[in-house]
Design an enzyme around this catalytic site. Structure first.
Site, PDB file in Angstrom:
ATOM      1  N   THR A 244     -68.174   2.216 -18.300  1.00 33.18           N
ATOM      2  CA  THR A 244     -68.364   2.355 -19.759  1.00 33.18           C
ATOM      3  C   THR A 244     -66.991   2.793 -20.011  1.00 33.18           C
ATOM      4  O   THR A 244     -65.581   2.868 -19.179  1.00 33.18           O
ATOM      5  CB  THR A 244     -69.012   3.830 -19.731  1.00 33.18           C
ATOM      6  OG1 THR A 244     -69.174   3.335 -21.224  1.00 33.18           O
ATOM      7  CG2 THR A 244     -68.407   5.000 -19.344  1.00 33.18           C
ATOM      8  N   HIS A 245     -66.681   2.619 -21.389  1.00 32.94           N
ATOM      9  CA  HIS A 245     -65.284   2.199 -21.984  1.00 32.94           C
ATOM     10  C   HIS A 245     -65.279   3.412 -23.451  1.00 32.94           C
ATOM     11  O   HIS A 245     -64.627   3.471 -23.966  1.00 32.94           O
ATOM     12  CB  HIS A 245     -64.605   1.560 -23.131  1.00 32.94           C
ATOM     13  CG  HIS A 245     -64.546   0.023 -21.817  1.00 32.94           C
ATOM     14  ND1 HIS A 245     -65.485  -0.715 -21.476  1.00 32.94           N
ATOM     15  CD2 HIS A 245     -64.146  -0.854 -21.055  1.00 32.94           C
ATOM     16  CE1 HIS A 245     -65.163  -1.332 -20.816  1.00 32.94           C
ATOM     17  NE2 HIS A 245     -63.639  -1.233 -19.858  1.00 32.94           N
TER      18      HIS A 245
ATOM     19  N   LYS B  61     -73.227 -13.102 -10.116  1.00 34.82           N
ATOM     20  CA  LYS B  61     -74.150 -13.512 -11.001  1.00 34.82           C
ATOM     21  C   LYS B  61     -74.839 -14.448 -10.544  1.00 34.82           C
ATOM     22  O   LYS B  61     -74.950 -15.687  -9.541  1.00 34.82           O
ATOM     23  CB  LYS B  61     -74.152 -13.858 -12.303  1.00 34.82           C
ATOM     24  CG  LYS B  61     -72.889 -12.905 -12.922  1.00 34.82           C
ATOM     25  CD  LYS B  61     -72.126 -13.636 -14.851  1.00 34.82           C
ATOM     26  CE  LYS B  61     -71.798 -12.328 -15.581  1.00 34.82           C
ATOM     27  NZ  LYS B  61     -70.814 -12.091 -15.277  1.00 34.82           N
TER      28      LYS B  61
ATOM     29  N   ARG C 222     -73.877  -0.037  -9.975  1.00 31.19           N
ATOM     30  CA  ARG C 222     -72.702  -0.090 -11.759  1.00 31.19           C
ATOM     31  C   ARG C 222     -73.639   0.004 -12.237  1.00 31.19           C
ATOM     32  O   ARG C 222     -74.994  -0.119 -12.405  1.00 31.19           O
ATOM     33  CB  ARG C 222     -71.897  -1.461 -11.923  1.00 31.19           C
ATOM     34  CG  ARG C 222     -70.839  -0.885 -13.008  1.00 31.19           C
ATOM     35  CD  ARG C 222     -70.769  -2.717 -12.553  1.00 31.19           C
ATOM     36  NE  ARG C 222     -69.930  -3.291 -11.926  1.00 31.19           N
ATOM     37  CZ  ARG C 222     -70.058  -4.876 -11.846  1.00 31.19           C
ATOM     38  NH1 ARG C 222     -70.588  -5.532 -12.431  1.00 31.19           N
ATOM     39  NH2 ARG C 222     -69.162  -4.786 -11.198  1.00 31.19           N
TER      40      ARG C 222
ATOM     41  N   GLY D 178     -75.062  -2.091 -20.485  1.00 33.53           N
ATOM     42  CA  GLY D 178     -76.220  -3.664 -20.909  1.00 33.53           C
ATOM     43  C   GLY D 178     -75.749  -4.237 -22.735  1.00 33.53           C
ATOM     44  O   GLY D 178     -75.601  -3.575 -22.916  1.00 33.53           O
TER      45      GLY D 178
ATOM     46  N   ASP E  25     -74.167  -8.732  -9.915  1.00 32.27           N
ATOM     47  CA  ASP E  25     -74.459  -8.565 -11.115  1.00 32.27           C
ATOM     48  C   ASP E  25     -76.163  -8.605 -11.825  1.00 32.27           C
ATOM     49  O   ASP E  25     -76.713  -9.065 -11.522  1.00 32.27           O
ATOM     50  CB  ASP E  25     -74.254  -9.365 -11.865  1.00 32.27           C
ATOM     51  CG  ASP E  25     -72.279  -8.897 -12.182  1.00 32.27           C
ATOM     52  OD1 ASP E  25     -71.549  -7.675 -11.886  1.00 32.27           O
ATOM     53  OD2 ASP E  25     -71.624  -9.580 -12.086  1.00 32.27           O
ATOM     54  N   MET E  26     -76.549  -7.575 -12.982  1.00 30.49           N
ATOM     55  CA  MET E  26     -77.615  -7.100 -13.476  1.00 30.49           C
ATOM     56  C   MET E  26     -77.768  -8.853 -14.260  1.00 30.49           C
ATOM     57  O   MET E  26     -76.417  -8.257 -15.654  1.00 30.49           O
ATOM     58  CB  MET E  26     -78.647  -6.292 -13.871  1.00 30.49           C
ATOM     59  CG  MET E  26     -79.678  -6.747 -14.131  1.00 30.49           C
ATOM     60  SD  MET E  26     -80.705  -6.891 -13.532  1.00 30.49           S
ATOM     61  CE  MET E  26     -80.802  -4.882 -11.677  1.00 30.49           C
TER      62      MET E  26
ATOM     63  N   ARG F  68     -70.150 -16.994 -25.393  1.00 36.64           N
ATOM     64  CA  ARG F  68     -71.284 -16.062 -24.789  1.00 36.64           C
ATOM     65  C   ARG F  68     -71.962 -14.421 -25.278  1.00 36.64           C
ATOM     66  O   ARG F  68     -72.590 -14.361 -25.829  1.00 36.64           O
ATOM     67  CB  ARG F  68     -72.012 -16.610 -23.536  1.00 36.64           C
ATOM     68  CG  ARG F  68     -72.990 -17.720 -23.214  1.00 36.64           C
ATOM     69  CD  ARG F  68     -73.520 -18.046 -21.980  1.00 36.64           C
ATOM     70  NE  ARG F  68     -72.383 -17.472 -20.532  1.00 36.64           N
ATOM     71  CZ  ARG F  68     -71.032 -18.470 -20.474  1.00 36.64           C
ATOM     72  NH1 ARG F  68     -72.219 -19.410 -20.513  1.00 36.64           N
ATOM     73  NH2 ARG F  68     -70.882 -18.400 -19.509  1.00 36.64           N
TER      74      ARG F  68
END
Length: 303
Positions: A221-222, A89, A179, A183, A123-124, A283
């Site tokens: 994704t899940h 990150k 990836r 979001g 990571d975004m 968070r």
């Protein structure tokens, strides 16, 4: 309302209570625990991506410490021959304090990974970071074309444009590698789709664009309502399995993960670890209060 109340009070609850929920989704606090979890996944034929928990630091001294921690992580995981790569990150390395110092920190990590012919995923983060993180990715991709990738988020309205605008980085054997996730950060409606159907539709548009343009997607994704259409797109474009992979979070939907593996697709699991697990958990709850119900279920059910 109930979920939001739980999410708001959780940071003030004892860490032992929060750990009841968190330990299913975090590999542990130490490198050794993360290596052990990764080895178990590797035995199942699953690759990993390693993430040291923490973000949004307050000073550049922390950024230097985090860089050194990642260099040690890479040495340890390579020594243990883990089949995996690494996620970072940018805010963990000073992005919102000094962009140039952040670049130098992340560049050092990418260089270390490249020495092992390995790969770093940038990571975004939230919308305030997107332009800075694309800029960072562009700089690193130019120097380490085969050793760095990016996360893109389907719920952001700008994502398809961003992917299209980065096509200039797709050169020869240096394929783009993203990836693609939905979001999780809370964003205003003018920046992000809010409706489930809109987010999923944009996700599939992004995935199809990647297949059409020979971009390697990590299909993160899940959601069964995305996985089945993803299978259909793979079949439609006759994509060989070395040109994509599915990705999931540690401890989440193991049955669905097994189904994907059993169908012969490659799988990578995101393995977070570190002493900041409490901050990470709280968070994430603030960002997605619906997760609060999972905590209640975790108190009474194990499976």
């Amino acid at each position: 309302m109930f979920n939001k109340l739980i999410a708001a009070t959780l940071p003030y609850m004892p860490q032992k209570f929060v750990w009841i929920f968190s330990k299913r989704y975090i590999a542990g606090e130490s490198i050794e625990e993360a290596i052990l979890a990764s080895k178990e996944l590797n035995k199942e034929g699953i690759k990993v991506t390693i993430d040291l928990l923490g973000e949004f630091i307050k000073d550049l001294h922390q950024a230097t410490e985090n860089k050194e921690a990642y260099l040690k992580i890479i040495d340890a995981f390579e020594e243990n021959k883990i089949d995996g790569n690494y996620s970072v990150k940018p805010t963990f390395f000073g992005l919102l304090i000094d962009e140039e110092i952040c670049y130098q920190n992340v560049r050092t990590i990418v260089e270390k990974a490249a020495e092992h012919n390995n790969f770093i995923r940038i990571d975004m983060e939230d919308s305030s970071c997107v332009d800075k993180e694309i800029k960072l990715f562009r700089r690193l991709k130019a120097e380490f074309p085969k050793h760095v990738g990016l996360v893109v988020q389907a719920y952001l309205r700008r994502t398809l444009t961003d992917i299209s605008n980065m096509m200039d980085l797709q050169n020869g054997s240096s394929k783009l590698n993203y990836r693609l996730c939905k979001g999780i950060y809370v964003e205003p409606e003018k920046l992000a789709y809010k409706k489930y159907e809109e987010i999923n539709a944009n996700y599939l548009k992004g995935l199809e664009f990647m297949f059409q343009n020979n971009i390697f997607p990590g299909i993160a994704t899940h959601d069964k309502n995305l996985i089945e259409p993803a299978f259909a797109l793979i079949e439609k474009y006759k994509v060989s399995k070395e040109k994509y992979e599915f990705q999931m979070l540690y401890g989440v939907t193991p049955e669905l993960r097994k189904m994907i593996l059993d169908k012969g697709h490659n799988m990578r699991v995101y393995v977070p670890f570190g002493k900041d697990w409490f901050g990470y958990s709280t968070r994430r709850l603030k960002e997605n209060p619906k997760m609060a119900m999972l905590i209640i279920k975790a108190l009474f059910h194990r499976g």
